[in-house]
Design an enzyme around this catalytic site. Sequence first.
Site, PDB file in Angstrom:
ATOM      1  N   ILE A  24       0.867  -1.189   0.000  1.00  0.00           N
ATOM      2  CA  ILE A  24       0.000   0.000   0.000  1.00  0.00           C
ATOM      3  C   ILE A  24       0.899   1.233   0.000  1.00  0.00           C
ATOM      4  O   ILE A  24       1.216   1.797   1.041  1.00  0.00           O
ATOM      5  CB  ILE A  24      -0.960   0.011   1.210  1.00  0.00           C
ATOM      6  CG1 ILE A  24      -1.819  -1.267   1.205  1.00  0.00           C
ATOM      7  CG2 ILE A  24      -1.864   1.242   1.156  1.00  0.00           C
ATOM      8  CD1 ILE A  24      -2.933  -1.287   2.240  1.00  0.00           C
ATOM      9  N   HIS A  25       1.357   1.646  -1.176  1.00  0.00           N
ATOM     10  CA  HIS A  25       2.177   2.848  -1.268  1.00  0.00           C
ATOM     11  C   HIS A  25       1.272   4.056  -1.434  1.00  0.00           C
ATOM     12  O   HIS A  25       0.045   3.929  -1.346  1.00  0.00           O
ATOM     13  CB  HIS A  25       3.222   2.714  -2.382  1.00  0.00           C
ATOM     14  CG  HIS A  25       2.660   2.369  -3.712  1.00  0.00           C
ATOM     15  ND1 HIS A  25       2.602   3.260  -4.737  1.00  0.00           N
ATOM     16  CD2 HIS A  25       2.111   1.227  -4.156  1.00  0.00           C
ATOM     17  CE1 HIS A  25       2.042   2.671  -5.785  1.00  0.00           C
ATOM     18  NE2 HIS A  25       1.728   1.444  -5.460  1.00  0.00           N
ATOM     19  N   ALA A  26       1.851   5.224  -1.690  1.00  0.00           N
ATOM     20  CA  ALA A  26       1.081   6.463  -1.618  1.00  0.00           C
ATOM     21  C   ALA A  26      -0.159   6.475  -2.512  1.00  0.00           C
ATOM     22  O   ALA A  26      -1.240   6.831  -2.066  1.00  0.00           O
ATOM     23  CB  ALA A  26       1.987   7.648  -1.954  1.00  0.00           C
ATOM     24  N   ALA A  83      -2.946   4.123  -1.382  1.00  0.00           N
ATOM     25  CA  ALA A  83      -3.403   4.594  -0.075  1.00  0.00           C
ATOM     26  C   ALA A  83      -4.344   5.771  -0.285  1.00  0.00           C
ATOM     27  O   ALA A  83      -5.401   5.862   0.336  1.00  0.00           O
ATOM     28  CB  ALA A  83      -2.205   5.004   0.789  1.00  0.00           C
TER      29      ALA A  83
END
Lengths: 543, 85
Positions: B14-16, B19
């Site tokens: 769950i990267h930027a 997210a």
Amino acid sequence: MKSYHGKSVYGGIAIGKIRFWKKSDADIACYRVKNPDEEFIRFEKALSEAKNQIDNLKEKALNEVGEENAEIFEIHKLMLEDKDYIESVENIICNQGINAEYAVSATAETFAAMFSGMDDHYMQARAVDVRDISDRIVDILSKKSESIVSYNEPVIIVAEDLTPSEALQLDKSKILAFVTFKGSLNSHTAILARTMNIPAIIGVDLISNEDIDGNLAVVDGFSGTIYIEPDEEFLKKSYQCLKEELEKKELLETLKGKENTTLDGKKIELFANIGNIKDVSLVIENDANGIGLFRSEFIFLEKNTFPSEEEQFAIYKNAVETMAGKKVIIRTLDIGADKKVDYFKLEQEENPALGLRAIRLCIKRPEIFKTQLRALLRASFYGNLSIMFPMITSLKEVCDVKRMVYQTAAELESQNINYKIPEMGIMIETPAAVMISDELAKEVDFFSIGTNDLSQYSMAIDRQNEELDEFFDPYHKAIIRMIDITTQNAHKAGIWVGICGELAADTDLTQTFLSIGVDELSVSPSRLLPVRKKIREIDLRKK
Amino acid sequence: MTEFTFTVKDSSGIHARPAGLLVKEAGKYSSDIKILHNSKQADAKRIFSVMGLGVKCGDSIKLVINGEDENLAKKELMEFLSQNL
């Protein structure tokens, strides 16, 4: 002349004056406010102004660097709307009665520290984003106006680090290169630099020092080096490199996205040769239709022990996924002869070029080959992967290795592991294979002619021996005829044929290959566009 | 209250970007939505909280949804996760 090294983010040469980018942050004062509620309203106004600014930046980013890179500003906006963030600021202002500027910067540090403390490089790099949005609010609170920073002449920006919005605020036409002391390859600045095609180096071991402001410098984005106050000779050389690079860029701009079609409408595939997963970016940059030769032995040459199935799988999968549906032809292990690896513990040979190498080694050492085949078949599931076998001389070898592929597939099937049987081709690089290419063509999906070995074996000339150069003729009629025979036999059996040796990149032969009917040429990434240019100038109707 | 577990398949975790999408999606519902990962818990409507979980590829997360539109939220979020992560 002094030189400093860092990590290369984007290649390219830049020559110009250094402009040291200084953050406007004087220390933020911390003081008590008389009316915390009013102070919080002041913060809320600044927050809403910050969101407006980010919307505008996002627009600018959309136009300049594309949707994918513009998304970071969407994330920035969500960060500004984050309740934990706002609650922290509110707590400092309302409960402790501290000024808004300080409350924001203290909150920023708390969240930045959270990211810095995470065990993932990507997340660590996100600390910059928190500081970026917070600096923006502080600037608004302290009434510093945001403006596009412009310089009279193009400059090399040297900075401690740049936030995404700082990088975007700079007038693009006035920037020659980015050089930062900090920053990671995952930083948005790094990503932006790549998208904007600006040479960039990060993590330079230069001590933060503004004395260099205004100094002349050369940035070599390929090697990740900045040369400050270069001497005359070096400068001259650099200007030459810059000129060549500009010519290349021009070529790229006029030829990128164009088809490899002759004036009379004959089309040919143009693929790239690579020896390392890192080269995939070069393949994409130079606009290849696919990868025609991925030399898998480099994975083995770089290691001290056998690479595991998982290691190989990750590399092959990465390659096919990065190429996103375009063909990736991986040549199975071609070790032996001049390419030696200690841990294979191969016997010394009298005549290694004619010895235990390539497919022969794979057949004799099935445990090594099996591991590679498993990794290849698994990676094949994730994209357009083909495999080809080197140094084939007989039909039996082809049948043997194909049987090994099907055995491997059955094994993966019984283990419930995802796989796909890839297209299978062979290298035509021995005169024997040329002579029986009619029979071989019925067994495989494609041929790829390796002209280096084919020339060496046909003319019986060792290419490592310089003494023999006068006897070597790269354009020997024998080679051209063998390419012709191979191509006609391939087409009779309904399969395609390519050339992946050095001759493929020789623009003096492009017309000959096209007339013969070769379907694909695979060349090193830097030769892709010159060959494309040549193809587009050829008219096969004219002799 | 309703809940479900999901295994993250996106290679970056769950990267930027996801997210951000997840926070926006969760924001559409009035229900309280929590994400449980290892011993940590996050509010799915708060981006720092979600990113702070440090969810990686192959990790499994549990979503606990509580509120009036919890069933709709569960259905939509399951769909969202399988498409984006």
